[in-house]
Design an enzyme around this catalytic site. Structure first.
Site, PDB file in Angstrom:
ATOM      1  N   CYS A   1      -1.270   1.346  -2.651  1.00  0.00           N
ATOM      2  CA  CYS A   1      -0.159   2.201  -2.240  1.00  0.00           C
ATOM      3  C   CYS A   1       1.102   1.716  -2.946  1.00  0.00           C
ATOM      4  O   CYS A   1       1.032   0.841  -3.803  1.00  0.00           O
ATOM      5  CB  CYS A   1       0.001   2.231  -0.716  1.00  0.00           C
ATOM      6  SG  CYS A   1       0.544   0.698   0.055  1.00  0.00           S
TER       7      CYS A   1
ATOM      8  N   ASN B   1       2.256  -1.951  -0.878  1.00  0.00           N
ATOM      9  CA  ASN B   1       1.190  -2.837  -0.416  1.00  0.00           C
ATOM     10  C   ASN B   1       1.598  -3.594   0.847  1.00  0.00           C
ATOM     11  O   ASN B   1       1.261  -4.762   1.026  1.00  0.00           O
ATOM     12  CB  ASN B   1       0.745  -3.789  -1.531  1.00  0.00           C
ATOM     13  CG  ASN B   1      -0.538  -4.561  -1.227  1.00  0.00           C
ATOM     14  OD1 ASN B   1      -0.644  -5.722  -1.576  1.00  0.00           O
ATOM     15  ND2 ASN B   1      -1.491  -3.947  -0.584  1.00  0.00           N
TER      16      ASN B   1
ATOM     17  N   CYS C   1       1.956  -1.337   3.951  1.00  0.00           N
ATOM     18  CA  CYS C   1       1.592  -0.425   5.044  1.00  0.00           C
ATOM     19  C   CYS C   1       0.167   0.109   4.887  1.00  0.00           C
ATOM     20  O   CYS C   1      -0.752  -0.351   5.547  1.00  0.00           O
ATOM     21  CB  CYS C   1       2.574   0.745   5.134  1.00  0.00           C
ATOM     22  SG  CYS C   1       4.267   0.282   5.569  1.00  0.00           S
ATOM     23  N   ARG C   2      -0.011   1.081   4.011  1.00  0.00           N
ATOM     24  CA  ARG C   2      -1.287   1.784   3.926  1.00  0.00           C
ATOM     25  C   ARG C   2      -2.417   0.982   3.290  1.00  0.00           C
ATOM     26  O   ARG C   2      -3.518   0.896   3.847  1.00  0.00           O
ATOM     27  CB  ARG C   2      -1.104   3.103   3.151  1.00  0.00           C
ATOM     28  CG  ARG C   2      -0.150   4.065   3.851  1.00  0.00           C
ATOM     29  CD  ARG C   2       0.194   5.240   2.978  1.00  0.00           C
ATOM     30  NE  ARG C   2       1.043   4.796   1.860  1.00  0.00           N
ATOM     31  CZ  ARG C   2       1.399   5.577   0.846  1.00  0.00           C
ATOM     32  NH1 ARG C   2       0.971   6.820   0.780  1.00  0.00           N
ATOM     33  NH2 ARG C   2       2.179   5.115  -0.111  1.00  0.00           N
ATOM     34  N   SER C   3      -2.187   0.412   2.117  1.00  0.00           N
ATOM     35  CA  SER C   3      -3.295  -0.270   1.439  1.00  0.00           C
ATOM     36  C   SER C   3      -3.740  -1.547   2.163  1.00  0.00           C
ATOM     37  O   SER C   3      -4.946  -1.792   2.254  1.00  0.00           O
ATOM     38  CB  SER C   3      -2.985  -0.511  -0.032  1.00  0.00           C
ATOM     39  OG  SER C   3      -1.816  -1.253  -0.229  1.00  0.00           O
TER      40      SER C   3
ATOM     41  N   ASP D   1       3.032   7.918   4.044  1.00  0.00           N
ATOM     42  CA  ASP D   1       3.514   6.542   4.095  1.00  0.00           C
ATOM     43  C   ASP D   1       4.291   6.316   5.396  1.00  0.00           C
ATOM     44  O   ASP D   1       5.360   6.894   5.601  1.00  0.00           O
ATOM     45  CB  ASP D   1       4.419   6.283   2.887  1.00  0.00           C
ATOM     46  CG  ASP D   1       4.764   4.820   2.715  1.00  0.00           C
ATOM     47  OD1 ASP D   1       4.619   4.041   3.684  1.00  0.00           O
ATOM     48  OD2 ASP D   1       5.194   4.462   1.607  1.00  0.00           O
TER      49      ASP D   1
END
Length: 156
Positions: A8, A11, A13-15, A125
């Site tokens: 993301c 690096n 939050c999402r990934s 995000d």
């Protein structure tokens, strides 16, 4: 060994949520030794930082740890090392495609393309939306679908 990289923008939050979720899922399935799972950022803005507190909190409510996880930026070597690289949104895919050596472009995938009926969708995000629950739901769906596909095709 199947090597997966989740990507993301920062690096945090999402990934890392996907990395931690998938690590937890493969461990629970007794497949930990068959996978290498990591995450990275397209930017270097958050390099060295731990996952966002919202990511840590939502994962903790599901019994998933983020210990020793820190943001890092994608490297050219990642395109050679990993079997599949999942971008969380179309902007991540564009950024990955722009730096990826041509012979590895086939490894880059939009994260939600693994989920039947949700192909082409971005994972929003939560840095901007503050909706970590929605992000977790989508990450859960995507990682679960990926694990099932990998079990059906790549694992003995």
């Amino acid at each position: 060994m199947v090597k997966l990289l989740y990507v993301c923008l920062g690096n945090i939050c999402r990934s890392p949520m996907a990395e931690a979720f998938m690590q937890h899922a493969v461990t629970k399935a007794g497949l930990k030794d068959k996978f290498q799972i990591e995450s990275a950022a397209t930017s270097r803005w958050e390099s060295g930082n731990p996952p966002h507190i919202g990511t840590k909190k939502i994962l903790a409510t599901h019994g998933i740890e983020t210990v020793n996880m820190f943001s890092r930026q994608v490297t050219i070597a990642d395109f050679n090392e990993f079997d599949a690289i999942y971008g969380m949104d179309r902007h991540n895919i564009e950024d990955l495609n722009s730096i990826c050596p041509t012979e590895f472009l086939h490894k880059i995938h939009l994260f939600m393309d693994s989920v039947e009926g949700k192909q082409g969708l971005d994972v929003p995000d939560p840095w901007y939306t503050d909706n970590f629950a929605l992000t977790y739901q989508l990450i859960s769906e995507g990682c679960s679908a990926q694990l099932k596909q990998l079990q059906d095709t790549k694992l003995d």
